[in-house]
Each structure stands twice: as structure tokens, then as C-alpha cells.
Design an enzyme around this catalytic site. Structure first.
Site, PDB file in Angstrom:
ATOM      1  CD  GLU A 145       1.280  -6.025   5.192  1.00  0.00           C
ATOM      2  OE1 GLU A 145       2.134  -6.873   5.471  1.00  0.00           O
ATOM      3  OE2 GLU A 145       0.567  -6.091   4.178  1.00  0.00           O
TER       4      GLU A 145
ATOM      5  N   GLY B  96       0.453  -5.166   0.629  1.00  0.00           N
ATOM      6  CA  GLY B  96      -0.723  -5.157  -0.235  1.00  0.00           C
ATOM      7  C   GLY B  96      -0.422  -5.686  -1.616  1.00  0.00           C
TER       8      GLY B  96
ATOM      9  CD  GLU C 107      -2.686  -7.832   2.353  1.00  0.00           C
ATOM     10  OE1 GLU C 107      -2.340  -6.642   2.212  1.00  0.00           O
ATOM     11  OE2 GLU C 107      -3.424  -8.207   3.264  1.00  0.00           O
TER      12      GLU C 107
ATOM     13  CB  ALA D  56      -0.879  -0.016   1.247  1.00  0.00           C
TER      14      ALA D  56
HETATM   15  N1  T1G Z   1       4.709   3.355  -0.034  1.00  0.00           N
HETATM   16  C1  T1G Z   1       5.236   4.549  -0.420  1.00  0.00           C
HETATM   17  N2  T1G Z   1       6.542   4.743  -0.717  1.00  0.00           N
HETATM   18  C2  T1G Z   1       7.353   3.675  -0.607  1.00  0.00           C
HETATM   19  C3  T1G Z   1       6.887   2.403  -0.202  1.00  0.00           C
HETATM   20  C4  T1G Z   1       5.504   2.265   0.085  1.00  0.00           C
HETATM   21  N3  T1G Z   1       4.962   1.102   0.431  1.00  0.00           N
HETATM   22  N4  T1G Z   1       7.944   1.559  -0.192  1.00  0.00           N
HETATM   23  C5  T1G Z   1       9.015   2.273  -0.575  1.00  0.00           C
HETATM   24  N5  T1G Z   1       8.670   3.535  -0.821  1.00  0.00           N
HETATM   25  C6  T1G Z   1       9.550   4.608  -1.303  1.00  0.00           C
HETATM   26  C7  T1G Z   1      10.626   4.962  -0.290  1.00  0.00           C
HETATM   27  O1  T1G Z   1      10.122   5.899   0.640  1.00  0.00           O
HETATM   28  C8  T1G Z   1      11.683   5.552  -1.201  1.00  0.00           C
HETATM   29  O2  T1G Z   1      11.207   6.836  -1.574  1.00  0.00           O
HETATM   30  C9  T1G Z   1      11.592   4.679  -2.457  1.00  0.00           C
HETATM   31  O3  T1G Z   1      10.271   4.100  -2.425  1.00  0.00           O
HETATM   32  C10 T1G Z   1      12.628   3.584  -2.502  1.00  0.00           C
HETATM   33  O4  T1G Z   1      12.503   2.869  -1.262  1.00  0.00           O
HETATM   34  C11 T1G Z   1      -2.965  -3.138   2.993  1.00  0.00           C
HETATM   35  C12 T1G Z   1      -1.450  -1.601   4.536  1.00  0.00           C
HETATM   36  C13 T1G Z   1      10.313  -1.978  -1.290  1.00  0.00           C
HETATM   37  C14 T1G Z   1      12.115  -3.241  -0.066  1.00  0.00           C
HETATM   38  O5  T1G Z   1       6.202  -2.173   4.106  1.00  0.00           O
HETATM   39  O6  T1G Z   1      10.508  -2.325   2.367  1.00  0.00           O
HETATM   40  O7  T1G Z   1       0.753  -2.835   2.239  1.00  0.00           O
HETATM   41  O8  T1G Z   1      13.089   8.142  -0.524  1.00  0.00           O
HETATM   42  O9  T1G Z   1      14.785   3.503  -0.448  1.00  0.00           O
HETATM   43  O10 T1G Z   1      16.037   0.040  -0.248  1.00  0.00           O
HETATM   44  O11 T1G Z   1      -1.809  -4.883   4.000  1.00  0.00           O
HETATM   45  O12 T1G Z   1      11.175   0.333   0.217  1.00  0.00           O
HETATM   46  O13 T1G Z   1      13.122   7.572  -2.982  1.00  0.00           O
HETATM   47  O14 T1G Z   1      11.435   9.228  -2.080  1.00  0.00           O
HETATM   48  O15 T1G Z   1      13.420   1.686   0.694  1.00  0.00           O
HETATM   49  O16 T1G Z   1      15.376  -0.657  -2.642  1.00  0.00           O
HETATM   50  C15 T1G Z   1       3.747  -2.760   3.088  1.00  0.00           C
HETATM   51  C16 T1G Z   1       8.093  -0.925   2.440  1.00  0.00           C
HETATM   52  C17 T1G Z   1       3.064  -1.443   3.192  1.00  0.00           C
HETATM   53  C18 T1G Z   1       7.319  -2.179   2.033  1.00  0.00           C
HETATM   54  C19 T1G Z   1      12.662  -1.241  -1.472  1.00  0.00           C
HETATM   55  N6  T1G Z   1       4.957  -2.640   2.314  1.00  0.00           N
HETATM   56  N7  T1G Z   1       9.181  -0.677   1.520  1.00  0.00           N
HETATM   57  O17 T1G Z   1      13.811  -0.977  -0.710  1.00  0.00           O
HETATM   58  O18 T1G Z   1      14.378   1.325  -1.626  1.00  0.00           O
HETATM   59  S1  T1G Z   1       1.645  -1.513   4.225  1.00  0.00           S
HETATM   60  C20 T1G Z   1       6.111  -2.325   2.923  1.00  0.00           C
HETATM   61  C21 T1G Z   1      10.337  -1.397   1.606  1.00  0.00           C
HETATM   62  C22 T1G Z   1       0.527  -2.469   3.348  1.00  0.00           C
HETATM   63  C23 T1G Z   1      -1.601  -3.707   3.252  1.00  0.00           C
HETATM   64  C24 T1G Z   1      -0.728  -2.807   4.089  1.00  0.00           C
HETATM   65  C25 T1G Z   1      11.440  -0.963   0.683  1.00  0.00           C
HETATM   66  C26 T1G Z   1      11.602  -1.893  -0.532  1.00  0.00           C
HETATM   67  P1  T1G Z   1      12.265   8.040  -1.810  1.00  0.00           P
HETATM   68  P2  T1G Z   1      13.829   2.375  -0.538  1.00  0.00           P
HETATM   69  P3  T1G Z   1      15.011  -0.090  -1.312  1.00  0.00           P
END
Ligand code: T1G
Length: 697
Positions: free
Chosen positions: A125, A102, A105, A63
């Protein structure tokens, strides 16, 4: 057609492509675009199967975290996934990169999943204080079974494509370079073999198998050990348990309720703040992201002690050759032996292979000669905290190192500008403050001197990422950011014991708050002779440093863990701190000697005095520009000292407490206790007056 999601038919395959850099997060635009594209696929009679694929570095990584805390815009993710699952045509998801949260999912709502062999999947999450809120807790156990689902959901760990196939999460993994080509071939196979629309919600055989396994209570018990202070992991277990107890629809409803509880928790706010702050620290205000960085292909390290050895390992771990210099052969041999032992211990735990131990050891070249540092691109000095020695070393480095080599000191408190003054190249001098154990702790405080060049700052910040550290750029002052605040907390903790608290009471308040270790257990680990030496040095320099009960312990040779007794005592071979009545008696005698009338101290007073004095110092650090933003302080404390990430770091926590409450407390302590550490920071007073928070800076 939305510009972030497109539909096009290729042969008999309707291809739905998401293209929303950087990680195809499920923003409102993506969710709407997915529904539009799905509708097109359903009405396209030529399309016999649908393929969901993403452009760029990864399949949907979750998400859009930037939307959290804002009103949710329809369509919500669950309804998008429901639409995919109820498609009349088989939908194949083709995964590459990291299909997370998500994103996974959404893929579980499709009928089949194929993954690139290099892909990873996960439901992280819980690391954001949440739980999978779009069916993940209901669908995953139907594919992987309960144990694997609980492990993945409560740890947030990613699994490889092969493991995902083994667990039944994906149907196949393929080698190759183009996920679109692989996905297309898979979809054509589905058409040729008339695969049905296999809905995960209808798969219950794995749930049946686990019906009475008692796994949930077992899992809750082990969570008590590893996640006692956390909120969402326990809700994760409740949600997965609902998959057993309720119908699919009711299970989704229960998952939604639990998800909203997590969404509203202060821990989610803290963890999301920490997530973005960790990425924010590398965007240094005033330092252009286009600043060129210097090539670092070979590193010299001065000192093969605990710090120098640990620092050397960081570079060897990522394949950067190191020249490790010591003054004497026996010290060099000892240092190398410690490094080898560390690697061998890691290999014993199966985290690296024995071949990797040898590869890494081969990258660390010992030397006794400064002349061997002539071709290194960076030198990191890691010797005693003695300015005279450091200046002498930097004078030598200035002579032997090539022009353009960066000269860094690992000093934890000393003046970088004074060290730089020992060279003709202050623009190449910088602090790189690692935290002990240097091969484990993630924080790297990069300290800019008055004259440090911008490309040197950019280089050490980029290098932090390369050696898998979290780099924070800070200004030059006593203790920089982390230790300057730690010294305040340490002094306040000593005062609290003088006033009547016991060391164990102070430590328990801090560990109950979420720190991995209390102040005094930390002192025993570092060795209380460290603090004693600093106090003695400052007394010798004529500073009025009051006597302390810790001096008496040091003078008795109770130096901490290394002597099996310090503020606590330690059983043979154990690092567990045990309160020692002898120390309580010594503290009482000290109070009498100093004429201190001790009193009962509440836990609340201990917490406020330890934390508020840090926050006040943090505000002064911001006023002085030593830290550029509150998030730099938060990340310093989360990664350097174990400040619980679910509280967001000291400055974020202060905002959540309410700056008016914090300032009132600081004013009250200033009145009662005096001392410049309690002089309210002007910035804090201004923010409260304007009704603002640190987060508004
Ligand atoms: N939403 C928005 N921005 C995101 C993002 C996300 N989910 N994930 C990464 N970014 C942005 C980050 O801020 C950075 O931005 C750029 O992407 C590169 O990220 C309903 C509610 C995917 C493994 O928890 O673990 O889904 O600084 O520097 O080291 O159940 O990002 O360039 O402007 O980290 O290569 C669940 C979180 C969400 C994954 C990549 N998903 N992200 O790592 O790059 S909750 C997560 C990561 C959800 C549902 C629920 C990592 C990555 P900027 P980065 P990276």
C-alpha cells in the site's frame, strides 16, 4: 450466488472460491460475495472447516485500486475480514501468486494460512501513498514481530513464501501445482486434528517481546533519510505503533484514521495515477493489441561504449544473446571489461551469483565484423550523436542484415526519418532511446518514424517489457518527448542563473520538489561538454545561440564530475557536488560582461519557471501528437528523469496545481521574458477555456 465468489462443499470442507480476473481484486462484488459464501459455510452443518482459495494467476492481490476516490460501498473490507476472523469454524487461506495488500489482510483474518512455495506476500500500500487499511498494521506485527512488520509495511516489498513461513505470516508452504488441492488437504488436517479458531488478534506474545525496543523512533529516523518527502511511510509507523499502545479494536480505529489521511493526500492520487499510467503506456492508441510481433532471439549492438555496453547488459540479463560490434579491438576490449566490472559489482552486492556473471558474459559475443550481424533479429546502434556516422552505419546494416531484421538507433535527439532514409527498409527502422545508465534506468523511449511498420512498433514495445523496461512509444522530433522538455528546463535554469540565482539554489528547489538530482548536478554528471558541443554545432550551423557562462566553464576544462570540477567541484573519489565560489565569480563576471542586472530570485519563481516551461512544452508535444496522451509524458518523466512519482508526473501535477494557475504563470513569464518557449500552448489555452484538465484528454 455471486459469479465472482462461489461456495461448494468438498467432503467436510466448505470451499470459498474467488474468481475475479485479472488479480481477484477486492471489488465491491467480491467483498459481498465473500460474505455470502462465508454465511453459507457457517450454516452448512456438514462443513467442519472452511477453505478460502482463488482461481487464476494469484490469490487476492489487494483492494480494487479502480475504486479509490469513489464513495466506498458496504461491505467495507474490514467488516468482511472481521466476519472471517469471528467464524465459528476454522478458516484456512491457501495462497498462490502474489497475496498482496487487502488480500494478505484478508488471509491474516483467517485462522491458518498455507502458501504454494512459489507464492509471494506483501503489503505494498505504501507504494500507492497508503497504508494497510484493513487490519494489516495490527495483525502483521502479532505474527512477524515489529521489525519485520515495519520493514514490510514501510517498503511495500514482497517476501517469498519461505520467508513468510519463517516470519510466522504463513503456517506452512507446499510444493505442488494445485493450490486448491493443497488447501483442501490442509483443511482436512485441521478437521482431523481439531484445530481451534486461532484469531491473530489474540496473539500478543510478539508484541510483548518488542514492548520497549525503541524501534519506532529508530525507524522514523531512518525514514527521514530514505523517504523524507513522502507522507504515508511515517503514517505506517504510527499505525504499527498503535498496535502496541492500544487495544486491538482501538488500534483498528487508529489505523482507519491514518488510512483516511493517506487516502486524502495528493501523494496517493499521484502514486495511483503513476500505477495505472505505467500500465497504460503499453496500450498504444491506434496500435491493435493483436498486432503480431517479430521474434527477437538474437540482438546486435553497434558500439561498446557506456550506452552500448549498458544496452547489451539488458538483453544478456534476460538470456538474449548479443553480438557486440566495435570498430577497433581496444574499444571492444574496454567495453567488455566495463560490462564485466558492472556484473562483478552487482555480484559483490549479492544481487546475482558469480555463475550468473559468467552466464551473462558468455551471452555477449564481441565482434569487429558487420558480417556477423547477418542472423540477428534486431540491431541497436549506439554510437556518437553524429548523423553522418549513423547514416553510414545504417547503410551498412541495410546490406548485411537479413530481411525483417529491425534496425534501431539509440539516438537521444536525432531525426529517425533521416536515419531511415539511409536504408531501403524504412519500415524496419525505429528509435530505441535508452537512458544512462542504460542497464539501470527503466525508461525506454521507442521512437516511431514516418514509415515505421506497426509490427515493428508492437515488437519494440513488447521487447521493453521483456527486458524489464517501461516502454513509451513517441513521435519523431528533436529530443522526442523527454529531452525536448529537459532542454526547455535546462535553458530556463541557465536563464535563472543569468538573472541572479545560483546553480545550487536552482538545484535545491528541484531536489526539494522531489527530483533525485538538480539540473546542474545532472549536467555535471553527463559532462557539460555535451551541451557545449551541441551549442557549438548549432552555432556552426548558423543558429543564433547566445553565449553562456557554461561555455566558459567548458573552455576552462571544467567538464563536470569527470574532471572533478564543473558547475560544482568534487572532492577526490566523491560525487557530492560542492558549490564553488570560483564558479559564482565566473557567473558574476559573465553577467557584467553581458550587461545583465542580476536580482534576488525567489524559490517559487525558480520552481514555476522550471516546471511551467516543461508543462507548456508538454502541451505542445501533445498538440503535435509526438506523445499520444498526457500519461505517456508523465511516465517518460517519472522513469527517465526521476520526476517524483508521488506527484504523478508533470502533466498530472499541472492538473493538481490547476491549469488556470499554470496558464496565468506562463502568460506572465511570456510577457516578462519573451521567447517562443513561453508562447502559451494552444491546447493549454483551450483546456482552461473549457474548464478541462490534461486528465480529460
Ligand atoms: N486493483 C485493480 N486492478 C489491479 C490491481 C488492483 N489492486 N492490481 C493489478 N491490477 C490490474 C492492472 O491494472 C492490470 O490491468 C492487471 O491487473 C495486471 O496487472 C485495504 C487499500 C498484482 C504484482 O498494490 O502490484 O489493498 O492493464 O500488469 O505485472 O489495505 O499488478 O490488464 O487492465 O501489474 O503480473 C494493494 C498492485 C492495493 C498490488 C501483478 N495491492 N498490483 O503484476 O500484472 S491497496 C497492490 C501489482 C490495498 C488495503 C489497501 C501488480 C501484481 P490491465 P499487472 P503483473
Amino acid at each position: 450466488m455471486s459469479e465472482v465468489v462461489s461456495y461448494a462443499r468438498e467432503g467436510q470442507v466448505g470451499v470459498i472460491t474467488v474468481n475475479y480476473p485479472p488479480v481477484n481484486a477486492l471489488s465491491h462484488a467480491v467483498r459481498s460475495g465473500l460474505l455470502d459464501a462465508l454465511r453459507q459455510g457457517q450454516t452448512d452443518d456438514e462443513a467442519k472447516a472452511l477453505l478460502l482459495v482463488c482461481k487464476g494467476r494469484t490469490f487476492v492481490a489487494g483492494a480494487d485500486i479502480r475504486e479509490f476516490g469513489k464513495p466506498m460501498q458496504e461491505p467495507g473490507l474490514p467488516s468482511v475480514i472481521d466476519a472471517f476472523e469471528n467464524s465459528q469454524k476454522p478458516v484456512i487461506a491457501a495462497l498462490h501468486g502474489t497475496a498482496l495488500g487487502g488480500g494478505l489482510e484478508l488471509a491474516l483474518g483467517c485462522h491458518y494460512r498455507v502458501a504454494l512455495s512459489t507464492a509471494q506476500v506483501g503489503l505494498p500500500e505504501v507504494k500507492l501513498g497508503l497504508l494497510p487499511g484493513a487490519g494489516g498494521t495490527q495483525r502483521l506485527p502479532r505474527l512477524s514481530g515489529t521489525q519485520k512488520a515495519l520493514e514490510m509495511i514501510t517498503t511495500g516489498n514482497f517476501v517469498s513464501a519461505d520467508e513468510a513461513r519463517e516470519y510466522g505470516i504463513v503456517d506452512a508452504t507446499e510444493e505442488g501445482s494445485s493450490i486448491a488441492t493443497i488447501g483442501r488437504a490442509y483443511a482436512e488436517k485441521a478437521i482431523n486434528e481439531s484445530w481451534p479458531t486461532r484469531r491473530v488478534r489474540d496473539l500478543t506474545d510478539k508484541l510483548e517481546a518488542d514492548k520497549n525496543s525503541g524501534v519506532f523512533d529508530e525507524f522514523r529516523a531512518n525514514l527521514q533519510k530514505r523517504a523524507r518527502n513522502l507522507f504515508s511511510p511515517f503514517k505506517c509507523v504510527d499505525a504499527v505503533e498503535a498496535a502496541f499502545k492500544l487495544s486491538f479494536e482501538d488500534g483498528l480505529q487508529r489505523e482507519r484514521e491514518l488510512f483516511m489521511e493517506c487516502m486524502e493526500s495528493p501523494q496517493r492520487a499521484g502514486l495511483v495515477h503513476a500505477f495505472f499510467a505505467e500500465r497504460g503506456v503499453s496500450k498504444v492508441p491506434g496500435l491493435s493489441p493483436d498486432t503480431p510481433i517479430r521474434d527477437i532471439n538474437r540482438v546486435g549492438i553497434i558500439g561498446a561504449g557506456t550506452m552500448g555496453g549498458g544496452i547489451a547488459m539488458n538483453f544478456a540479463n534476460v538470456g538474449i544473446p548479443v553480438r557486440l560490434l566495435e570498430a577497433k579491438q581496444d574499444a571492444l576490449d574496454r567495453g567488455l571489461a566495463v560490462i564485466r566490472r558492472n556484473y562483478e559489482n552487482t555480484a559483490k552486492k549479492g544481487r546475482i551469483t558469480t555463475a550468473q556473471v559468467e552466464e551473462r558474459m558468455a551471452l555477449i559475443e564481441p565482434t569487429l565484423n558487420y558480417s556477423d550481424l547477418g542472423d540477428v533479429d534486431l540491431v541497436i546502434e549506439a554510437v556518437f550523436e553524429d548523423m553522418g556516422i549513423k547514416k553510414q552505419i545504417f547503410g551498412q546494416l541495410d546490406k548485411v542484415c537479413k530481411p525483417g531484421a529491425i534496425l534501431a538507433s539509440n539516438t537521444s535527439t536525432l531525426d529517425i526519418d533521416e536515419i531511415a532514409s539511409a536504408t531501403q527498409r524504412p519500415q524496419d527502422v525505429v528509435g530505441m532511446h535508452f537512458f544512462s545508465p542504460a542497464n539501470v534506468m527503466k525508461l525506454l523511449e521507442n521512437v516511431r518514424g514516418e514509415k515505421t511498420a506497426d509490427d515493428v512498433k508492437a515488437t519494440v514495445m513488447a521487447l521493453a517489457k521483456r527486458i524489464k523496461k517501461v516502454g513509451v512509444l513517441v513521435g519523431n522530433c528533436y529530443g522526442f518527448v523527454g529531452n525536448r522538455m529537459l532542454h526547455r528546463r535546462g535553458a530556463e535554469a541557465m536563464e535563472l542563473v543569468n538573472d541572479g540565482a545560483t546553480p545550487q539554489q536552482v538545484d535545491k528547489v528541484l531536489t526539494d520538489f522531489g527530483f533525485p538530482m538538480g539540473q546542474f548536478a545532472m549536467s555535471d554528471l553527463a559532462g557539460i561538454d555535451v551541451g557545449y558541443r551541441i551549442r557549438q554545432e548549432r552555432r556552426k550551423a548558423g543558429e543564433d545561440i547566445p553565449p553562456s557562462w557554461a561555455d566558459k566553464l567548458a573552455e576552462q576544462g571544467r567538464l563536470g564530475q569527470k574532471t572533478q570540477a564543473g558547475i560544482y567541484r568534487y572532492e577526490e573519489g566523491s560525487r557530492k557536488p560542492i558549490p564553488d565560489p570560483e564558479v559564482d565569480a565566473l557567473i558574476n563576471a559573465f553577467r557584467q560582461e553581458q550587461g545583465i542586472a542580476s536580482r534576488e530570485i525567489s524559490d517559487q519563481e525558480i520552481l514555476e519557471r522550471c516546471l511551467y516551461v516543461m508543462i507548456n512544452e508538454g502541451a505542445k508535444i501533445l498538440e503535435g501528437g509526438v506523445a499520444a496522451r498526457p500519461l505517456d509524458i508523465d511516465i517518460t518523466w517519472i522513469y527517465g528523469y526521476g520526476f517524483p512519482a508521488y506527484r504523478g508526473g508533470p502533466m498530472f501535477w499541472a492538473d493538481q496545481e490547476g491549469l488556470d494557475k499554470v496558464l496565468a504563470g506562463i502568460r506572465q513569464f511570456h510577457e516578462r521574458l519573451g521567447g517562443e518557449q513561453w508562447q502559451p500552448a494552444a491546447l493549454l489555452e483551450r483546456l482552461v477555456k473549457e474548464g478541462k484538465r490534461f486528465g480529460d484528454l
